[in-house]
Design an enzyme around this catalytic site. Structure first.
Site, PDB file in Angstrom:
ATOM      1  CB  CYS B 156      -0.928  -0.004   1.225  1.00  0.00           C
ATOM      2  SG  CYS B 156      -1.907   1.509   1.415  1.00  0.00           S
ATOM      3  CB  CYS B 159      -0.435   2.563   4.004  1.00  0.00           C
ATOM      4  SG  CYS B 159      -2.121   2.200   3.577  1.00  0.00           S
ATOM      5  CG  ASP B 160       3.099   0.732   4.257  1.00  0.00           C
ATOM      6  OD1 ASP B 160       2.505   1.193   5.244  1.00  0.00           O
ATOM      7  OD2 ASP B 160       2.966  -0.431   3.865  1.00  0.00           O
TER       8      ASP B 160
END
Lengths: 214, 348
Positions: B156, B159-160
């Protein structure tokens, strides 16, 4: 500093906060020097507290109020613990500003600590009740992660259901040292008692599987 | 770091009073999934006056993992999340109940209605089902991938990406999502290397943007053999498909963006699927079982795109509506709209 909430968001949150059952206190710890995102967090929490008579804000300093901080096992700043109507810590903590997507774990936490109950299937509730050893759950997040609040909410829910459980959100960028200690390069990352690790927004069963290994 | 609040009304706390389903009720259309296909199916079905509800695992579906959408007609550029928010708002304006974190664990097809049971043990009855459960990221299935998941291996990007500030990262894949992830990562990472076993499948406009980026390096015709590491990932073992030569590329992380595998779940036990596990539908989105329709990424329909999924969802709803009209009169009456007391559902 700019306000965090738009008028529309304030209005929506006022409605959401009508669901607060009892009083809830936000105990916010900041640290005078070199405290990344502390000023923003203070402003944000003041805005939240202004939206409901049931929400109280207490601002502490990590150094000056060291005894209070130790009582809630707070050693980072900014850090937020939520206290129920009696002023008791129920194991619900946020390390780092719960902004971005994490507002979606912060608002439900306020509601739950205030006493708003939510349903848990009986078999799961029995497993949570059976936990009789101290459990610390860290959920590492980034503010841009849409899946993270779900993991934080579950961890906090476990803390509210069982007094042996403490659950804390950790904003990974703010606390890089802690993140690198636990090798966080994907979020949400769940670390139980600094030993057992889970990656991703896991079902509550997966939390329990790890907790039962302790 | 951006602090902008990304309020998601409905993930755990809800302003909508109707976010629960009734076990006693008979729904006309139960939609499984709340990505573009599921939401558009709900919209179309509701506008036909049908009693509709949505059971969703993750509200908004994979749109939430998309950083920017620039190829949806009329939308020149919105984050995947904003677009999902607009879709949801539109559907909610028609008071369609949507239950989140509701994983369907079993399905019992029937002649006059189907039964659907969720992980929480609740069973619902519906005349028709629209399966729009989407897909999940495909894995490389190579040594090291599972061992370093969350320790360098990521799926992701939005997200990361913040965790890879000033690091050297790879992106595996050559489609739009891989190129978008690489461009996203290039905003924070020290370097981004895109590795793909064949040629680009991404839109030329994105490829041009990628190739022009000073931080980005591209290795096409390169197969990833293994993800290397010790405590965390340290690099990749790759093979140049032209020369056959293996070599090691050092880096701190890899974002795997190589497409998706369908999430047909318990539906696959009943309806026909192809070798890839995709649900087979005809031009009217009918599956092999009457009254069960499917739409979007979970089906064999080619080109997994938001606009295509949305269109398929509309077709599935219209076909379901037609199907209900042709049911014998006692089974074909239209449902009443829901009226329920406000309820707070914490998702578990």
């Amino acid at each position: 500093m700019n306000k965090m909430f738009t008028p529309e968001l304030e209005e929506q949150l006022r409605q959401v906060f009508e669901g607060l059952v009892d009083d809830v206190t936000i105990a916010l710890f900041t640290d005078g020097e070199a405290c990344y995102s502390c000023p923003e967090t203070v402003g944000y929490m003041r805005e939240v507290a202004a939206l409901s008579d049931k929400i109280h804000l207490k601002e502490y300093d990590l150094q000056r109020d060291a005894a209070t901080a130790a009582g809630f096992k707070v050693d980072l700043a900014p850090s937020i613990v939520l206290l129920d109507a009696k002023g008791d810590y129920q194991g619900v903590k946020f390390n780092g500003i719960p902004a971005g997507h994490e507002i979606n774990s912060f608002i439900p936490a306020l509601l739950e600590v205030s006493g708003q109950a939510s349903e848990v299937p009986e078999d799961l509730a029995a497993r949570v009740d059976a936990i009789d050893k101290p459990v610390n759950i860290k959920v590492f997040v980034t503010l841009s992660c849409p899946h993270c609040p779900g993991a934080v909410q579950k961890a906090h829910k476990l803390a509210l259901m069982n007094p042996h459980v403490e659950a804390e959100m950790v904003e990974a960028q703010t606390f890089q040292e802690l993140s690198s200690k636990f090798n966080v390069s994907g979020v949400p990352k769940i670390v139980i008692n600094d030993t057992y690790e889970l990656v991703g927004n896991q079902p509550i069963q997966a939390f329990l599987d790890e907790m039962e290994r302790i | 770091m951006k602090f902008d609040l990304q309020m998601d009304f409905g993930s755990g706390f809800s302003l909508s009073p109707k976010d629960s389903l009734e076990e006693e009720a008979l729904y006309d259309v139960l939609v499984a999934g709340s990505g573009p296909a599921g939401l558009n199916a709900a919209l179309y079905a509701r506008r036909k006056g049908l009693r509709v509800a949505i059971l969703a695992k993750k509200k908004g579906g994979q749109l939430l993992d998309t950083s920017v959408v620039e190829n949806y007609l009329g939308i020149q550029g919105l984050s995947g999340e904003q677009l999902a928010g607009q879709f949801l708002e539109h559907v909610r304006s028609l008071e369609v109940p949507l239950v989140e974190d509701a994983e369907i664990t079993s399905v019992v097809p029937g002649n006059s209605f189907h039964l659907v049971t969720t992980a929480t043990g609740k069973t619902f009855r519906t005349r028709t089902l629209v399966v729009a459960t989407g897909s999940k990221p495909r894995t490389l299935d190579i040594p090291g991938e599972a061992a370093y998941a969350g320790k360098g291996v990521a799926y992701c990007a939005i997200c990361d990406a913040p965790l890879f500030r000033d690091k050297d990262v790879f992106v595996a894949g050559g489609g739009n999502s891989a190129v978008e992830a690489a461009l996203d990562l290039a905003k924070v990472a020290r370097s981004v290397t895109l590795v793909h076993r064949s040629r680009f499948r991404a839109d030329q406009i994105l490829v041009d943007r990628l190739l022009a980026h000073p931080k980005v390096d591209v290795h096409l015709q390169t197969r990833i053999l293994e993800i290397l590491g010790e405590r965390a990932m340290t690099g990749l073992l790759v093979q140049d498909l032209g020369t056959g030569e293996p070599r090691v590329l050092a880096g701190d992380g890899i974002f795997i963006e190589i497409g998706h595998i369908p999430l047909a779940g318990p539906f696959a036990e009943h309806v026909d699927t192809n070798v890839h596990g995709e649900i087979l539908v005809n031009a009217k989105n009918e599956t092999s079982i009457p009254g069960i329709f499917a739409a979007g990424d979970v089906t064999q329909v080619p080109y997994k795109q938001i606009v295509i999924a949305a269109g398929e969802g509309a077709k599935a709803a219209l076909a379901a509506s037609e199907y209900i009209q042709l049911l014998p009169p006692d089974q074909g009456t239209l449902g009443e709209t829901d009226s329920q007391a406000p309820q707070f559902n914490l998702s578990l």
